[in-house]
Design an enzyme around this catalytic site. Sequence first.
Site, short mmCIF file in Angstrom:
data_model
loop_
_atom_site.label_atom_id
_atom_site.label_comp_id
_atom_site.label_asym_id
_atom_site.label_seq_id
_atom_site.Cartn_x
_atom_site.Cartn_y
_atom_site.Cartn_z
N GLY A 53 0.79 -1.23 0.00
CA GLY A 53 0.00 0.00 0.00
C GLY A 53 0.82 1.27 0.00
O GLY A 53 0.36 2.31 0.47
N LYS A 54 2.01 1.21 -0.60
CA LYS A 54 2.82 2.44 -0.71
C LYS A 54 2.09 3.46 -1.56
O LYS A 54 2.16 4.67 -1.30
CB LYS A 54 4.17 2.05 -1.33
CG LYS A 54 5.18 3.14 -1.35
CD LYS A 54 6.62 2.62 -1.32
CE LYS A 54 6.91 1.35 -2.07
NZ LYS A 54 7.07 1.50 -3.52
N LYS A 227 13.03 -6.50 13.01
CA LYS A 227 14.35 -6.74 12.39
C LYS A 227 14.36 -6.54 10.87
O LYS A 227 15.25 -5.88 10.32
CB LYS A 227 14.83 -8.17 12.73
CG LYS A 227 16.19 -8.52 12.17
CD LYS A 227 17.31 -7.65 12.71
CE LYS A 227 17.81 -8.14 14.04
NZ LYS A 227 18.74 -7.18 14.68
N ASP A 278 -3.39 -2.36 8.94
CA ASP A 278 -4.46 -2.61 7.97
C ASP A 278 -5.75 -1.96 8.47
O ASP A 278 -6.09 -2.09 9.65
CB ASP A 278 -4.71 -4.13 7.83
CG ASP A 278 -3.55 -4.81 7.10
OD1 ASP A 278 -2.68 -4.09 6.59
OD2 ASP A 278 -3.54 -6.06 7.06
N GLY A 396 -12.21 -5.83 -22.40
CA GLY A 396 -11.50 -7.10 -22.59
C GLY A 396 -10.95 -7.21 -23.99
O GLY A 396 -11.22 -6.37 -24.86
N CYS A 423 -16.81 -0.69 -22.92
CA CYS A 423 -15.86 -0.93 -24.02
C CYS A 423 -16.15 -2.26 -24.73
O CYS A 423 -17.00 -2.30 -25.61
CB CYS A 423 -14.43 -0.84 -23.50
SG CYS A 423 -13.29 -0.45 -24.83
N GLU A 447 -12.21 -8.91 -34.37
CA GLU A 447 -11.16 -9.21 -33.38
C GLU A 447 -11.14 -10.71 -33.10
O GLU A 447 -10.09 -11.31 -32.90
CB GLU A 447 -11.42 -8.43 -32.09
CG GLU A 447 -10.42 -8.72 -30.98
CD GLU A 447 -10.54 -7.80 -29.76
OE1 GLU A 447 -11.34 -6.84 -29.79
OE2 GLU A 447 -9.84 -8.06 -28.76
N HIS A 551 -14.20 4.13 -21.22
CA HIS A 551 -14.05 3.55 -19.88
C HIS A 551 -14.45 4.59 -18.83
O HIS A 551 -13.59 5.30 -18.31
CB HIS A 551 -12.60 3.12 -19.65
CG HIS A 551 -12.20 1.94 -20.46
ND1 HIS A 551 -12.41 0.65 -20.05
CD2 HIS A 551 -11.62 1.86 -21.69
CE1 HIS A 551 -11.96 -0.18 -20.97
NE2 HIS A 551 -11.49 0.52 -21.97
N GLU A 553 -15.12 4.22 -15.88
CA GLU A 553 -14.57 3.92 -14.55
C GLU A 553 -13.31 4.74 -14.24
O GLU A 553 -12.99 4.95 -13.07
CB GLU A 553 -14.27 2.42 -14.42
CG GLU A 553 -13.16 1.86 -15.30
CD GLU A 553 -13.63 1.39 -16.67
OE1 GLU A 553 -14.67 1.89 -17.16
OE2 GLU A 553 -12.95 0.53 -17.26
N1 GLN Z 1 -10.93 -5.45 -27.59
C1 GLN Z 1 -11.75 -4.31 -27.85
C2 GLN Z 1 -11.06 -3.30 -28.74
O1 GLN Z 1 -9.85 -3.31 -28.84
C3 GLN Z 1 -12.21 -3.66 -26.57
C4 GLN Z 1 -11.08 -3.03 -25.81
C5 GLN Z 1 -11.42 -2.78 -24.38
O2 GLN Z 1 -12.38 -3.33 -23.85
N2 GLN Z 1 -10.62 -1.96 -23.72
O3 GLN Z 1 -11.69 -2.48 -29.32
#
Ligand code: GLN
Length: 576
Positions: A53-54, A227, A278, A396, A423, A447, A551, A553
């Site tokens: 946790g640095k 130590k 912790d 993904g 995504c 893909e 994204h 997030e």
């Molecule tokens: N594999 C997908 C793309 O390259 C989605 C990428 C992702 O989910 N970050 O477009």
Amino acid sequence: MTPKKTDTEQEALIKSLAKKTDEHEFYTPIPKNYQFGRTKYVFVTGSVISGVGKGIFSASLAKLLKDQGLHVEAMKFDGYLNVDAGTLNPYRHGEVFVLDDGTECDMDLGTYERFLDQDISKDNYLTAGKLFSQIITKERAGGYLGRDVQFIPHVTGEIKSFIRHLAQKSEADVVLIEVGGTAGDIESAYFLEALRELQYEEGAGNSCFVNVTYILKPSSLGEHKSKAAQLGIRTLMSMGIQPQLIVCRSTEPIPEKVREKLSIFSNVPVDRVIGLEDLQSIYQVPLKLKEAKADEIVTEILQLKAKLKSQEKALMQWEDFEKKMREPKSEINVAITGKYTGLHDAYASILNALEHAGEANCAHVNIHWVDTAKIETLKDAENALKGMQGVIVPGGFGSRGVEGKILCVQHCRENKVPYFGLCYGFQMAVIEFARNVCNIKGAHTTEVEPDCPEDVIDILPEQKEKEGLGGNMRLGGHKVDIKKGTVAESLYDATDAHERFRHRYECNPKYIDVLEKAGLVFSGKAPHHPIMQILELPAEQHPFFVGVQFHPEFTSRPLRPQPLFKGFVSACLKKN
Ligand code: GLN
């Protein structure tokens, strides 16, 4: 005649640094107009073990300093030879975090952004790979004046220059630098050496070394042993670095005796050896550090006291947030389908964003990991998602578990289960809708199936010419135009947004018409290209069916939850 003023020791040193010819041993490129003493530095190093946790400590300390009115920049050094984190496997290394400028970096930088509530850039992140690739390019261009290029002074000189560049550009009051790994690692030895040199050059009162160490408590002994920490700190001292503040990580609170012992061995006063056991949540860390006066110790060492404003208001807001976090609240169950279901760090920002959105909705989000490689039928999806109030298909790459993900989307769409696709999850939703609503049976992404006849998801035109896999996706922050009267507009409460991307593929423009005619709404688009960025089903048809090509997030912050995550959690609560 006034007598000629003689240089102070510090001035003489600074002048000597400017001697750049190959007749001198000095190599410290100083940015133009750099003012010594203008920016103060905090160096955070580790000892004993890494991974305790640095990063969270660094982000929390930086936050406490920022809350006192200081302009703080946080920076991370990583010792690996990758130029950035883009090609790292999240299963081994944790999530690849994407900055607004498109830098793919270590997840610690996400913690900095969230705790500081401030965007950072490529200038805040240095890997050994990036450092050496710049040095070699410079050497080839004849940038070292006939010298043999050495770790000292050249590599260390470039590191110092990188740090001072950020200080100069940002005009920060404090630059905090976290060095990955622990003292004694070959990977980070020259980084530590550069920091030692920097401290000397910047002069007294302008920098502060913090060491985050670890106190063991072997179960066979039942007591804390210092130590390993002593030896770790001694390694640091043998490199010429005297820590000025020691932070003891441990599972349980450490006794006074351990702090005293470390103080004796390290020349650090006992009140500057602080415990950090912790805690229930990462949000308690800034509060715990405040209690231990970590920020006061640092501002005293850096002689910043006169500049400080009251941090009371910011601290109260944070305390309130942290307290509410622990209060009992309604619970929702959300499934996350992901390849890396074994390693939660691979989805750190999503988990954080759900926490922020949960707090804003007074809800606790229970996460259930679903491995879609095991889902082969709609019935399997139904079983795997039983009891879930919402489903997230996260980002993904590649083919593993793709058909299972598509079945999860179908289950959510048909059964009105809140669905949030991030995504890859956006792309899965397009494929599902094309196959099952538009009846384009062969719909897929190139893909997974490069010769697919119905390529509803296809490579972005600008990606076609690119070779190799490092740093060449469509990356970083882009504008999203939002369509009026849509779910997206009502959640953002705006007709545009700025979000971060990391993708190579997109919804193939030639299918937009047919998808829209069948009822899919593209509520977010790129301003000047036909890149679809948000999809949704109208609110009358589904409680929450939203996919985003970006994204969201990455931009959620504890006190400023991301609007779509907030809307998703709110929809899940209604499903209860
Ligand atoms: N594999 C997908 C793309 O390259 C989605 C990428 C992702 O989910 N970050 O477009």
